[in-house]
Design an enzyme around this catalytic site. Structure first.
Site, short mmCIF file in Angstrom:
data_model
loop_
_atom_site.label_atom_id
_atom_site.label_comp_id
_atom_site.label_asym_id
_atom_site.label_seq_id
_atom_site.Cartn_x
_atom_site.Cartn_y
_atom_site.Cartn_z
N HIS A 9 0.81 -1.09 -0.03
CA HIS A 9 -0.12 0.11 0.06
C HIS A 9 0.78 1.21 0.04
O HIS A 9 0.68 2.42 -0.70
CB HIS A 9 -0.90 0.11 1.18
CG HIS A 9 -2.07 -0.91 1.00
ND1 HIS A 9 -3.52 -0.74 1.05
CD2 HIS A 9 -1.95 -2.42 0.97
CE1 HIS A 9 -4.27 -1.79 1.12
NE2 HIS A 9 -3.10 -2.83 0.92
N ASP A 109 -6.69 5.73 2.75
CA ASP A 109 -6.73 4.07 2.08
C ASP A 109 -8.27 3.87 2.42
O ASP A 109 -8.86 4.08 3.60
CB ASP A 109 -5.76 3.35 2.83
CG ASP A 109 -5.28 2.26 1.98
OD1 ASP A 109 -6.33 1.38 1.33
OD2 ASP A 109 -4.10 2.02 1.78
BR1 BUP Z 1 7.94 -10.47 -1.44
C1 BUP Z 1 8.58 -8.86 -2.15
N1 BUP Z 1 10.70 -7.62 -3.12
O1 BUP Z 1 10.76 -9.75 -2.02
P1 BUP Z 1 1.78 -6.98 -4.29
C2 BUP Z 1 7.84 -7.81 -2.61
N2 BUP Z 1 8.49 -6.74 -3.35
O2 BUP Z 1 10.14 -5.70 -3.89
P2 BUP Z 1 1.34 -8.02 -1.44
C3 BUP Z 1 9.57 -6.85 -3.45
O3 BUP Z 1 6.43 -5.52 -2.80
P3 BUP Z 1 -0.96 -6.34 -1.29
C4 BUP Z 1 10.03 -8.82 -2.24
O4 BUP Z 1 7.68 -5.42 -5.96
C5 BUP Z 1 5.56 -5.15 -5.05
O5 BUP Z 1 5.82 -3.66 -5.11
C6 BUP Z 1 6.93 -5.69 -5.13
O6 BUP Z 1 2.87 -6.03 -3.65
C7 BUP Z 1 7.36 -5.81 -3.85
O7 BUP Z 1 1.38 -7.84 -3.28
C8 BUP Z 1 5.32 -5.32 -3.56
O8 BUP Z 1 2.24 -7.43 -5.47
C9 BUP Z 1 4.29 -6.38 -3.40
O9 BUP Z 1 0.50 -5.94 -4.33
O10 BUP Z 1 0.27 -6.59 -1.44
O11 BUP Z 1 2.60 -7.78 -0.85
O12 BUP Z 1 0.36 -9.30 -1.31
O13 BUP Z 1 -1.91 -7.41 -0.32
O14 BUP Z 1 -1.30 -4.83 -0.90
O15 BUP Z 1 -1.63 -6.79 -2.79
#
Ligand code: BUP
Length: 430
Positions: A9, A109
């Site tokens: 987020h 949010d």
């Molecule tokens: Br794990 C990981 N490195 O090792 P999502 C995640 N990320 O940079 P989530 C890293 O976290 P929500 C790692 O690039 C992305 O920007 C990745 O967000 C970064 O999934 C973020 O894909 C992950 O939306 O969050 O973490 O489940 O529940 O809010 O969708």
């Protein structure tokens, strides 16, 4: 800006903040210290006079929730309940911060509906910024308001073994509505909803949800963080440098979810049976873990030089832009999907829960990947995992569409942020 406490987020909020500074906005970005610390180094020095990080102290005793757990990233489920409680108990602290800084506008949010009434009490207007996809948001509003009506696409649906997620999402939405009822006074700006995404990808869902709710959904762009160079000399990237072009698949299920033992096994055997090299980011709720005990017996020996297991955290965007990466086995969190689209990386979709299945259906609808279908009981089958990886990554089966999506997003430039800045300015000046 007041995002929810997870990395998924706060990063889109930070990216939006960065874009708004180019339109002469000054941004206070408020969250807990633990969450802010995950993005502190991502603010470029030239923006340090335009973005100020404001830590929100949580009302919780350190015995109940030590400070490192004041973020949802990798939080064991039993502590998540405590964090939500502590967060909701910290309204007074947030209100004091508003009084101290008196911003012209609050961007909040959807998971913290108690924030806008506090702003209204100080005559500060507020706008919601949703970091989820428009396809998911419209699907949810559709079910919330008129599930019998026709939805714009019949591809977008939960499968039978996923139906519990809809209940979970609706309960969440109702909870937010309930908690917001305390809101007093007129909130002039609520006819506008900011949402992470682009008309290029989700035009029909943005239109549909706007019509359904009578609010104008304004997409703010993909808001993907640029790959940073900090880890570019790491051992992991040197290993990746040695592989052939597009030969390696990146595997990650996001910052919040932990895989079940059955899913771990399905993924592990699927990777072994596929013909791709891989980087797999694994995360566990326990702090001390013996990796070998979590993986199928002999897995690490069988993998050898073909794969790397990263425990905890990897430089995801840096990996995705690497020319030797040919695909992303992803849970389809919305940030990950947008990063794949933006960098032109085909997706092997393995959604786990909540909004992820719906995002995965969008990935297939757009043609930028293929989903690994679970069997009738919802189990992941290793042969299916391997077959989809081979089709998508090894045979590069969706390349044409992926390149087209990447090109469409690149063409968009900053048109959307101009529109967003205009809308926000007009709310501020009312
Ligand atoms: Br794990 C990981 N490195 O090792 P999502 C995640 N990320 O940079 P989530 C890293 O976290 P929500 C790692 O690039 C992305 O920007 C990745 O967000 C970064 O999934 C973020 O894909 C992950 O939306 O969050 O973490 O489940 O529940 O809010 O969708």
């Amino acid at each position: 800006m007041f995002p929810w406490l997870g990395y998924g987020h706060i990063t889109p909020y930070l990216e939006l903040a960065k874009k708004l500074t180019t339109k002469d906005f000054f941004i206070y970005l408020c969250s807990t210290e633990a969450t802010l610390s995950s993005i502190r180094t991502k603010i470029p020095p030239n923006l340090s006079n335009s973005i100020e990080l404001v830590p929100l102290p949580l009302e919780v005793s350190p015995d109940d929730l030590p400070e490192k757990y004041h973020t949802t990233n990798g939080l064991p489920p039993h502590l998540m309940v405590k964090l939500k409680e502590a967060f909701d108990n910290s309204k007074q602290n947030f209100s004091s911060l508003l009084q101290k800084h008196m911003p012209d506008l609050l961007i909040f949010d959807f998971l913290q509906p108690w924030a806008p009434p506090l702003a209204e009490a100080l005559n500060i207007p507020s706008v919601i910024f949703i970091t989820s996809s428009s396809v998911m948001t419209s699907f949810m509003f559709h079910h919330f308001s008129d599930p019998g009506a026709e939805f714009p696409s019949e591809n977008i649906r939960f499968r039978h073994y996923e139906s519990c997620f809809m209940d979970e999402l609706l309960a969440n939405a109702r909870d937010c509505e309930e908690r917001e009822k305390g809101s007093a006074g007129v909130n002039m700006s609520r006819e506008i909803v900011l949402i992470k995404g682009s008309r290029e990808i989700e035009g029909r869902y943005i239109e549909y949800v706007s019509g359904l709710t009578g609010k104008r959904f304004v997409p703010v762009g993909p808001l993907v963080q640029e790959p940073d160079d900090q880890n570019s000399s790491s051992e992991l990237l040197s290993w990746l440098d040695q592989k052939e072009a597009k030969s390696t698949v990146y595997v990650s299920f996001g910052s919040e979810y932990f895989l079940s033992k059955e899913d771990m096994d399905g993924i592990a055997h699927g990777l072994l049976q596929s013909k791709a090299n891989f980087i797999w980011v694994v995360r566990f709720p326990e702090t001390e873990v013996v990796l070998e005990e979590k993986l199928p017996e002999g897995f690490l020996d069988k993998v050898g030089e073909r794969g790397k297991i990263v425990q905890g955290w990897a430089p995801q965007t840096r990996i995705l832009v690497h020319p030797n990466v040919g695909g992303f086995v992803s849970h389809c969190g919305w940030n990950s999907v947008m990063e794949s689209f933006k960098f032109g990386v085909p997706i092997v979709a393995v959604p786990m829960h909540l909004d992820q299945p719906i995002n995965a259906r969008l990935v297939e609808e757009v043609g930028a990947g293929e989903e690994v279908l679970r069997d009738g009981d919802g189990r992941l089958n290793a042969e299916t995992v391997a077959a989809v990886i081979n089709r998508v990554v090894v045979e590069d089966g969706v390349r044409a569409k992926v390149d087209e999506v990447k090109a469409r997003l690149a063409l968009m430039a900053d048109g959307e942020i101009d529109e967003v800045a205009r809308e926000l300015m007009s709310i501020c000046s009312k």
